[in-house]
Structures are given as C-alpha cells and as structure tokens.
Design an enzyme around this catalytic site. Structure first.
Site, mmCIF file in Angstrom:
data_model
loop_
_atom_site.group_PDB
_atom_site.id
_atom_site.type_symbol
_atom_site.label_atom_id
_atom_site.label_comp_id
_atom_site.label_asym_id
_atom_site.label_seq_id
_atom_site.Cartn_x
_atom_site.Cartn_y
_atom_site.Cartn_z
ATOM 1 N N THR A 44 0.866 -1.090 0.151
ATOM 2 C CA THR A 44 0.031 -0.030 0.010
ATOM 3 C C THR A 44 1.008 1.230 -0.003
ATOM 4 O O THR A 44 1.941 1.438 0.772
ATOM 5 C CB THR A 44 -0.983 0.100 1.290
ATOM 6 O OG1 THR A 44 -1.179 1.288 1.299
ATOM 7 C CG2 THR A 44 -0.362 -0.536 2.608
ATOM 8 N N VAL A 45 0.637 2.251 -0.938
ATOM 9 C CA VAL A 45 1.301 3.399 -0.958
ATOM 10 C C VAL A 45 1.138 4.112 0.349
ATOM 11 O O VAL A 45 1.815 5.040 0.767
ATOM 12 C CB VAL A 45 0.914 4.343 -2.126
ATOM 13 C CG1 VAL A 45 1.541 3.685 -3.525
ATOM 14 C CG2 VAL A 45 -0.517 4.712 -2.204
ATOM 15 N N ASP A 46 -0.014 3.978 1.020
ATOM 16 C CA ASP A 46 -0.446 4.632 2.242
ATOM 17 C C ASP A 46 0.357 4.255 3.564
ATOM 18 O O ASP A 46 0.450 4.935 4.465
ATOM 19 C CB ASP A 46 -2.067 4.160 2.588
ATOM 20 C CG ASP A 46 -2.986 5.002 1.495
ATOM 21 O OD1 ASP A 46 -2.470 6.065 0.712
ATOM 22 O OD2 ASP A 46 -4.035 4.816 1.452
ATOM 23 N N GLY A 67 -3.259 9.738 0.683
ATOM 24 C CA GLY A 67 -3.480 9.247 2.092
ATOM 25 C C GLY A 67 -4.656 9.617 2.706
ATOM 26 O O GLY A 67 -4.838 10.803 3.047
ATOM 27 N N ARG A 68 -5.711 8.836 2.749
ATOM 28 C CA ARG A 68 -7.009 9.368 3.016
ATOM 29 C C ARG A 68 -6.824 9.650 4.418
ATOM 30 O O ARG A 68 -7.616 10.545 5.019
ATOM 31 C CB ARG A 68 -8.010 8.283 2.516
ATOM 32 C CG ARG A 68 -9.483 8.590 2.643
ATOM 33 C CD ARG A 68 -10.191 7.223 2.307
ATOM 34 N NE ARG A 68 -10.048 7.081 0.884
ATOM 35 C CZ ARG A 68 -10.820 7.172 0.015
ATOM 36 N NH1 ARG A 68 -12.088 7.926 0.310
ATOM 37 N NH2 ARG A 68 -10.801 6.703 -1.311
ATOM 38 N N GLU A 82 -4.459 14.772 0.950
ATOM 39 C CA GLU A 82 -5.860 14.644 0.380
ATOM 40 C C GLU A 82 -6.943 14.439 1.459
ATOM 41 O O GLU A 82 -8.042 14.908 1.222
ATOM 42 C CB GLU A 82 -6.039 13.806 -0.559
ATOM 43 C CG GLU A 82 -5.917 12.180 -0.259
ATOM 44 C CD GLU A 82 -6.164 11.009 -1.133
ATOM 45 O OE1 GLU A 82 -6.671 11.343 -2.098
ATOM 46 O OE2 GLU A 82 -5.704 9.923 -0.859
ATOM 47 N N TYR A 102 -2.645 9.726 -9.546
ATOM 48 C CA TYR A 102 -1.977 8.502 -9.919
ATOM 49 C C TYR A 102 -0.438 8.554 -10.135
ATOM 50 O O TYR A 102 0.133 7.779 -9.909
ATOM 51 C CB TYR A 102 -2.541 7.799 -11.287
ATOM 52 C CG TYR A 102 -4.044 6.993 -10.988
ATOM 53 C CD1 TYR A 102 -4.573 7.008 -9.881
ATOM 54 C CD2 TYR A 102 -4.648 6.475 -12.045
ATOM 55 C CE1 TYR A 102 -5.724 6.332 -9.843
ATOM 56 C CE2 TYR A 102 -5.726 5.879 -11.920
ATOM 57 C CZ TYR A 102 -6.303 5.798 -10.920
ATOM 58 O OH TYR A 102 -7.512 4.953 -10.554
#
Lengths: 419, 419
Positions: free
Chosen positions: B142-144, B191-192, B247, B296
């Site tokens: 995961t990029v997060d 990153g929500r 974000e 993206y």
C-alpha cells in the site's frame, strides 16, 4: 582590446534545464577570459540590472558552476517582468545602459522565451541609439516550445519526457483499476496557446490503440459533444480512456475552459481544466474518473530530464558566448535539425527581430484529422527530443541540487531605481 | 507429496512495485517446482478466482517475469472488491474453494492492503471449515503505509521518494519565481487517513527553513486561522511558502475538506483539496499560488522508485512462497527493522488476524508540536525508505515497461458465477 564584463539573466517560467544554459554561458565565458572579464548575473532577471542587484559569479567554483547543469529552477532567480516599448519605457532602457556602463558590461545575455528575446532586441536598439557598445544575445528557453526558427526550445524536451513518462505510468495504473473502478484518467499539461507538450504525451503510445487515447490541444476548438463521443468510443474499445488535456483548451466562444482567475498581470491564470472535464465525463457517461495536474512538477522535473534537452540547453549557452565574442549582436543561437533519425542538429544564428514576439503553434499537418491526436510527421519531429536520460546525482535518496552563493557585486551607482 | 498449484492475485490501488512482489512470488515458485506446480494469477484480483478467470503464468518466459520487477501497475489487473463476512457472503467463499479445488490450488497468495489481508484470513478460515487444505499467505502492499506490524508497506517508499523529489524540484521553481510572481506552491499527496506520504515530503528539507515549510497531515485537525498564520509567517521569513497537503485533511467537524463526491462504494472520492486551499490563501493573503495534484502519478512513478522499496517488494513476494511451502498459513511476511542507519531489515511472519483491518496512522511522537511538521524520530524512520535508485530500462526516451501475454487457463467448472 581589454576584456569587458558580461551580464547574464534568466527570465520567465523556469525549466529543468535553464541552469544548464547558465552553465554553458559561464563555462564558455571563463574559457575566454581574454575577452570576457566577470560575468554578472542579474538577480531575478532584468530586474537585477535595473536595480543594480548584480551577482558576482566569479566567486563560484568550477564545481558549483558545473552542478548547474543538473539543477532545475533558475539559479539567479527569474522574473515575470516585461519591458515595454522604448518610447513608453525609455527611462528603463536608459537605466539599463547606465548600469551596464558603470560595470563595463560589453555582453548582454538574456535567457528566456519570446518576451525575453524582445527585451534583448530592444536593449541592442537602445544601446545603438546611445552609442553604447554591447553585444546582445538572446538564449532560447521555454517549456512551451513556442519560439520560432529554432528546431525546439530548451526546456521543452524535458517537460515532454516528463509528461510522456507520467501518462504512460498512469495508464498502467488505470488499466489495472478500470475493470472494477476508475475508467478515465485525465492529465493536465502546460501550454497556454501551443499544444507541443500535450502532443508529446502521444509518444507514450507505441501502437495504435495504446494510451493516451485522446489529446485535447489548444489549437483545436473544444466541442463537448465531440469530446464525449470520443471518450465513449475509447471506453467501448479499450474499457478505459486516457486523456491528455492542454491547460489552454478553448471552446467555440474562444474563451479558456478554465478561465476563472486572472494573474497580477491580467493574464488568465490557468490550471484546473481537468477537474471540469472529469466532472463532465462523470455526469454524462456515468463513470469514475481520476485526474492529475502536475503544474510546476512538469517543468522542474530535472530527475527525468531529456539528455538531448540538457545537451542543447548547454550548447545554446555556450554558443551565445561564442556569438558575442565574434562580434555578433541582436541574434539568438537557434537549433537547426539536420535529420530526424538519427537526430542530428547544429546551432545557427537567428536574428532577434525574427524571433521576438512570434509564437510557434502546432502546425495543422501535425494534428490528426479528427483533432484528437497527432500525425506521423509530428511523431518524427517530437521523438528525438525526449531521448536520453541525464540523471542528477542523488544523496540520501533525493536529487542533490546545487545552490550558489549568489554574492552581490558592489554597487557603483548612487541612484536607486524603483521597478 | 505431489506438487500443487498456486493462486496469486493483486488487489486495491496499485503501486510502482506491486509487480516486483509478483516477480518474487513467480520466481520463487519456479524454484520450488517440486512443491508448486503452476501459478495461476487471478485476472482482476479475487474476481478472477470467483469467475474462474485464471491466467496461466507458466507460459511466460523468465525474462517476461523478470521485467515485472521494473513495471508499475498490476500485471494481472487489480480490483476494488471487498468480500464481506463469511456469514453474509458464504456463497462467495464456497465458490472460491470450489474453484481452487477444481484447479488443485494448494497455495493462496493475496497481494494488497488491509482489506486484502482480511480476505486472505477469511479464505483460510473457510478452507479450514470445509477441510480444504490450502496455505493462505498475504503479501503487503500500500502506498499509504498504513499496514500494522510491518516496518513499512511495499509501494510506500517509492511514492515517498516521488513526492519528496517532486516537492524539492517544485520548490526550486518557486524560489526562482517568487520575487515577482507566485509566492505559494501546494502539493496534494495521497493518504486518506494516514499522513505517511505527506510526512515524507519533509525529507526534501535538509536544513531548518528549507521547503516544504508546512505539512497538512490528516492526523491533525485543519484550522483555517492557524494555517493562514503559518503561511503568513513562512512568507515573511522566506518570501515564499511550499506546502504539502494530504488529500484527507479534515476540519473540526471531522468532514474531509474536499468531500464533494462519493465513489461507487460510498467512500468519499477525494482529490482536489489544494485548489480550495489555494483559493483560500489567495483570498486571505492576496498572493499568487500554484498547486499540483499528481494523483496516480505518485503511485505509478516507477521511473523514480526507491531501490529499497523495490527490494522489499520483491523480498516479501519470495518470502510468501517460502512461508507457504514451509506449511505456514494465515500469515503475512512483514518487514522488521533492525537499525535505522545503516538501514537493516529482515522478514518475519505476522499473523493475518493481527494485520487485517487495522490502520497504522502517524504516531503522535512523529508529528511536530505545532502539527505542521515532523519530528526527528519521524525523519529517522522515513529516511532509509526512499534510498537508492532503481531505474527501469528506457527505450526511445521512455521507460520500457512489460506487458505479459495473460493467457487464460482452461475453465474446469461448468457453472458461472456473477460478481
């Protein structure tokens, strides 16, 4: 003849390689110390000359100057400041000559786009009127690639490589996500009037049907109905749709689609057309969209610069010095293409009077019949400009970019000048 | 014991290196052909298993598999598809076991984030209930960077390197422009809920005062007045201000600032907080702003991947196979940090029950006192993850990414299954 000093400044929106041109100027000048004394850089472009805020580049080491070749931004500061006509702004031109005289400046190098070439031309004209001997040479730079005569403008090839790489990578992402999620990806590309960078996105496609599927060029009037039909067609054929949109696309009323704001100079401040297009596609075609606006990232991405672009940026900087010491003035080194593949080029002189204030748009034979793509002629033109990698050195995982000392030269004039 | 086949699939938002994990799985499986027969990849994640749309990876050459290590996206397609509880979605789990039985699947590898680890756990539970022998191993991605236990999640280091590089480059651009034009630059970072990637932007600053000057983390409540005061302070001290904004930042009402839309699954579709912040700063402080939303681009930028990240992504793929053939199940290979500098790590097993559905946010001791930056502890943690360059091969000036043949394996079941 005794050596005289030089003035060099950077102007307009910066690029990944304008400092490579600075490097070319400074290295070439040092090799000709019999003819060129110190090179003074204007802090923040021509403003540095007007305010006598001159940076003494002679204190910088050869290594520091060399590092400019891999550093984005503008090492001496750039400016958005356009001198008017000699008639309207005569005092400014006279002030320039006064500063140059005070510092024995015999060479004027101005590194920028169309406006900057115009400034260099006018400085040469004013100097002639005042019988002040100075060689004025423009150095081309613009990510927009809109300067005439020269095959391309240094800065463009690297921005083109960045956007083509980015849209290829995003297309891999979208292809993986589209069966269950996002179907459309939109990339917003710089270029207020000229679609060169948007066109370069098409280099990411190797075969018919490869993404990007749609280009929205500023040279082609945006028609909502036609655009939506094209997106629908791509969705039916590929299951997803990748779009490169110029920030400068206009509707049939000739107004920018994204024209809410104006900058301090009355230019429409663009940026943000892809969120509008994304909303349109979502609403009309009912599919999920993602969009990206890289903005400054595309013109400062030195980490993915085109080696061809770096080489050309450096070469026009060197050529400017060679032209000046050969006694030429009111000229700009222009890149001349000798062949497409292999790409061969040399440098010729272009008269500033033919360069200044002329915008080179995508010619109609570079745009495909439906207006949503480019032709083979365009691909042949664009392909070599992004070739070659020129990675900067890295330290701790990040590009190791240079900062100069930027030591101010002693002022010689008592008078201040307000800009 | 006869060799049994394996199932591998990719899930959720893709990264620059999830295919490096696929490469690790496939290469390790080929080395253990005595225990693992064919590796079938699910087309579009778990959906490929449910619909018996299996890709026969055995037809791919070693070179093609090797090229996955430098290719972004998800080579077999990803999915946004979350299986529910075994009670609610029992038919789906039974179907999975039916498909696995038909293809003699003895190894289940699921490569994704928290939801995917949960799926892998439930598949192992359902298989146990149905007495179907299968080793279920999750592979982190995961990029997060929000998976627990593991030191970091493959995909994060490359996204972190991309955003830190990009903000450093944009800061060079802004510094050149700010005396006469744009004063504020804002970069929107994914990153929500977790601010890891936004925090990584701070690595671009080497010394106190270097950009970025402000981080807006989703872990810290956004307060307009405090934000504007901080921007004003940066403008006064540096003449310009560089901001990295997650974000996912929320106001005191706990609502996302950019929460206009919802995706098809009812998640708020984020993206577009920096245009709002840009308008706020322009209106309140009267200065010109630029903003970028890479979207993206930041998670697919394989061209600027972290070598550390690529190595770890590959290693967890290999380790998953090693775990499975050692008879382990309901586990995930986790990266364990042994030291910060030099960065040393190894791979340990984490029980899926402790990984699934737990989100690792930035701890409070990683966030600076004023909430707008990170601490030294955070820097020590983040610094090694972006280290090393791992450039893909280039062709014609662009990264040469691989596409597999993705040949469908013969179906063995008569029944169709609708998802």
């Amino acid at each position: 003849m005794a050596a005289r000093n030089a003035f060099y400044a950077q102007s307009g929106g910066v690029t990944a390689v304008i400092n490579a041109s600075a490097c070319g100027v400074l290295e070439a000048a040092r090799e000709h110390s019999d003819q060129i004394g110190k090179v003074y850089a204007g802090r923040n472009g021509i403003i540095g000359a007007l305010t006598e805020d001159l940076i003494d580049t002679s204190v910088e080491s050869a290594a520091a100057i060399g590092a400019l070749k891999h550093t984005p931004g503008a090492a001496f500061g750039s400016c958005r400041y356009k001198l008017g006509s000699i008639r309207d702004d005569r005092a400014q031109y006279e002030r320039l000559i006064e500063v140059f005289r005070a510092h024995d400046i015999g060479f004027f190098f101005y590194n920028g786009g169309g406006d900057s070439q115009d400034t260099a031309l006018k400085v040469s004209q004013m100097a002639a009127r005042l019988s002040y001997p100075i060689a004025c040479v423009g150095i081309p730079k613009t990510v927009d690639n809109d300067l005439p005569i020269t095959d391309c403008s240094p800065g463009f090839g690297s921005a083109a490589k960045y956007v083509a790489t980015s849209i290829r990578e995003a297309a891999f992402d979208l292809a993986a996500m589209s069966p269950t999620s996002t179907k459309v990806f939109l990339l917003e590309v710089m270029g207020r009037h000229a679609g060169w960078a948007t066109a370069a996105c098409a280099l990411a496609a190797e075969r018919e049907g490869d993404p990007p599927h749609i280009l929205l060029l500023p040279e082609v009037t945006f028609v909502e109905r036609r655009f939506l039909a094209k997106v629908k067609e791509a969705l039916e054929r590929h299951g997803h749709c990748v779009i490169a949109a110029s920030e400068g696309i206009k509707g049939s009323d000739s107004a920018f689609l994204a024209s809410g704001r104006q900058d301090a100079f009355g230019h429409a401040q663009l940026g943000g057309v892809v969120p509008l297009l994304s909303d349109l596609v979502s609403a009309e075609l009912g599919c999920r969209c993602h969009w990206a606006v890289p903005d400054y990232l595309q013109r400062s991405a030195r980490h993915i610069a085109s080696a061809t672009d770096v080489e050309q940026a450096y070469a026009v900087g060197r050529a400017a010095v060679e032209f000046a010491i050969a006694g030429k003035s009111a000229v700009m080194p222009a890149i001349r293409r000798q062949s497409d593949a292999p790409y061969r080029w040399d440098i010729v002189e272009a008269p500033l009077s033919e360069v200044a204030n002329r915008e080179k748009l995508l010619p109609s034979d570079f745009i495909s019949a439906d207006g949503f793509g480019i032709t083979e002629a365009a691909r042949r033109y664009l392909a070599p400009l992004i070739c070659g990698e020129a990675y900067p050195p890295f330290k701790n995982g990040l590009p190791d970019y240079a900062k100069l000392q930027n030591v101010r030269a002693q002022k010689k004039l008592a008078s201040e000048f307000a800009v």
